[in-house]
Each structure stands twice: as C-alpha cells, then as structure tokens.
Scaffold this motif. Structure first.
Motif, short mmCIF file in Angstrom:
data_model
loop_
_atom_site.label_atom_id
_atom_site.label_comp_id
_atom_site.label_asym_id
_atom_site.label_seq_id
_atom_site.Cartn_x
_atom_site.Cartn_y
_atom_site.Cartn_z
N TYR A 19 21.56 -14.70 -26.59
CA TYR A 19 20.25 -14.05 -26.56
C TYR A 19 19.97 -13.41 -27.92
CZ TYR A 19 23.42 -10.17 -25.80
OH TYR A 19 24.45 -9.28 -25.92
N LYS A 20 18.70 -13.07 -28.15
CA LYS A 20 18.32 -12.40 -29.40
C LYS A 20 18.90 -10.99 -29.39
CE LYS A 20 13.97 -12.16 -29.90
NZ LYS A 20 12.52 -12.17 -30.14
N PRO A 21 19.59 -10.59 -30.44
CA PRO A 21 20.21 -9.27 -30.45
C PRO A 21 19.22 -8.12 -30.69
CG PRO A 21 20.69 -10.40 -32.49
CD PRO A 21 19.98 -11.38 -31.61
N ARG A 29 15.86 -14.55 -36.18
CA ARG A 29 16.60 -15.25 -37.24
C ARG A 29 18.10 -15.25 -36.95
NH1 ARG A 29 15.36 -12.34 -42.46
NH2 ARG A 29 16.82 -13.82 -43.33
N ILE A 30 18.61 -14.14 -36.48
CA ILE A 30 20.03 -14.07 -36.13
C ILE A 30 20.33 -15.03 -34.99
CG2 ILE A 30 21.82 -12.58 -35.14
CD1 ILE A 30 20.54 -10.27 -36.81
N TYR A 31 19.49 -15.03 -33.98
CA TYR A 31 19.68 -15.93 -32.84
C TYR A 31 19.68 -17.39 -33.28
CZ TYR A 31 18.74 -18.35 -28.45
OH TYR A 31 18.80 -19.20 -27.38
N ASP A 32 18.78 -17.72 -34.19
CA ASP A 32 18.63 -19.11 -34.64
C ASP A 32 19.75 -19.59 -35.56
OD1 ASP A 32 16.25 -19.35 -33.22
OD2 ASP A 32 14.99 -18.94 -34.97
N SER A 33 20.40 -18.68 -36.29
CA SER A 33 21.29 -19.17 -37.34
C SER A 33 22.60 -18.39 -37.52
CB SER A 33 20.54 -19.19 -38.67
OG SER A 33 20.06 -17.91 -39.00
N ILE A 34 22.97 -17.59 -36.54
CA ILE A 34 24.23 -16.85 -36.64
C ILE A 34 25.08 -17.14 -35.41
CG2 ILE A 34 25.24 -14.53 -36.72
CD1 ILE A 34 23.89 -15.45 -39.37
N TRP A 39 28.77 -12.80 -35.34
CA TRP A 39 28.26 -11.60 -34.67
C TRP A 39 29.41 -10.62 -34.41
CZ3 TRP A 39 23.89 -9.22 -34.34
CH2 TRP A 39 23.74 -8.18 -33.43
N LYS A 40 30.56 -11.14 -34.02
CA LYS A 40 31.73 -10.27 -33.80
C LYS A 40 32.13 -9.56 -35.10
CE LYS A 40 33.54 -13.05 -30.03
NZ LYS A 40 34.56 -14.03 -29.66
N LEU A 41 32.06 -10.28 -36.21
CA LEU A 41 32.35 -9.65 -37.51
C LEU A 41 31.34 -8.53 -37.78
CD1 LEU A 41 33.05 -12.79 -39.74
CD2 LEU A 41 34.73 -11.14 -38.88
N TRP A 42 30.08 -8.80 -37.46
CA TRP A 42 29.04 -7.79 -37.67
C TRP A 42 29.31 -6.54 -36.83
CZ3 TRP A 42 25.58 -5.17 -40.01
CH2 TRP A 42 24.71 -4.34 -39.30
N LEU A 43 29.70 -6.73 -35.58
CA LEU A 43 29.95 -5.56 -34.72
C LEU A 43 31.03 -4.66 -35.32
CD1 LEU A 43 29.75 -7.15 -31.16
CD2 LEU A 43 28.01 -5.78 -32.35
#
Length: 92
Positions: A19-21, A29-34, A39-43
């Motif tokens: 889902y879109k964060p 953009r994150i949903y489409d290309s990350i 995402w785990k690295l981002w968290l």
C-alpha cells in the motif's frame, strides 16, 4: 503473488509495498518504485532520525521532516546503495 517493482533504492527488481505509505504524491512514488526491503531500511533510518532530532511523532513538524527525509533517502542525490551492498543479517 507479490507485486514486483524495479527498486530505485536497491537497483533491482524486488517485491513492492502492499500500500501507499503516505497519502500524497511522495507516497505514490514510493509505492511505485520502492521495494519492501528498501522500506525496511527506511524504517530503521527514520528511527535514527526520530531519536537524533528528538522528534515527537504527534508533532505536525515531524511529518514534514519525515517527508523531506524520505524524499532524500529514496530519491535524493546518491540515494542508491552501492551495487555490492548486502543488508546486515536479521536479528533473531
């Protein structure tokens, strides 16, 4: 079957987010290309930001900082990890 994306952060095709964060253009953009892995690295990165800047999650300014930092982390200059990057082993 997981939705696959060409991850801009990790530079390879990986399972995408479910889902879109965020409810905005950046979230799309994150949903489409990350990927989920990026995402785990981002968290983990965002936890560090919260602690370093002593941000309060309920403070509206925190959301603004979150969006700025996410933009830089995922799409900013030098955002892609080195090609030989290997994530650290999972704990436990």
């Amino acid at each position: 079957m997981a939705r696959m994306v060409m991850c801009k952060k990790l530079g390879r095709e990986l399972p995408g987010l479910a889902y879109k964060p965020f409810p905005n253009e950046l979230g799309q953009r994150i949903y489409d290309s990350i990927s989920q892995d990026a995402w785990k690295l981002w968290l983990e990165h965002f936890k560090m930001i919260l602690n370093e800047y002593r941000l309060a999650p309920a403070d509206p300014r925190t959301t603004e900082i979150l969006y700025q930092q996410a933009e830089q982390f995922f799409f900013g200059e030098n955002a892609q990890l080195p090609p030989d990057y290997r994530p650290p082993p999972s704990k436990g």
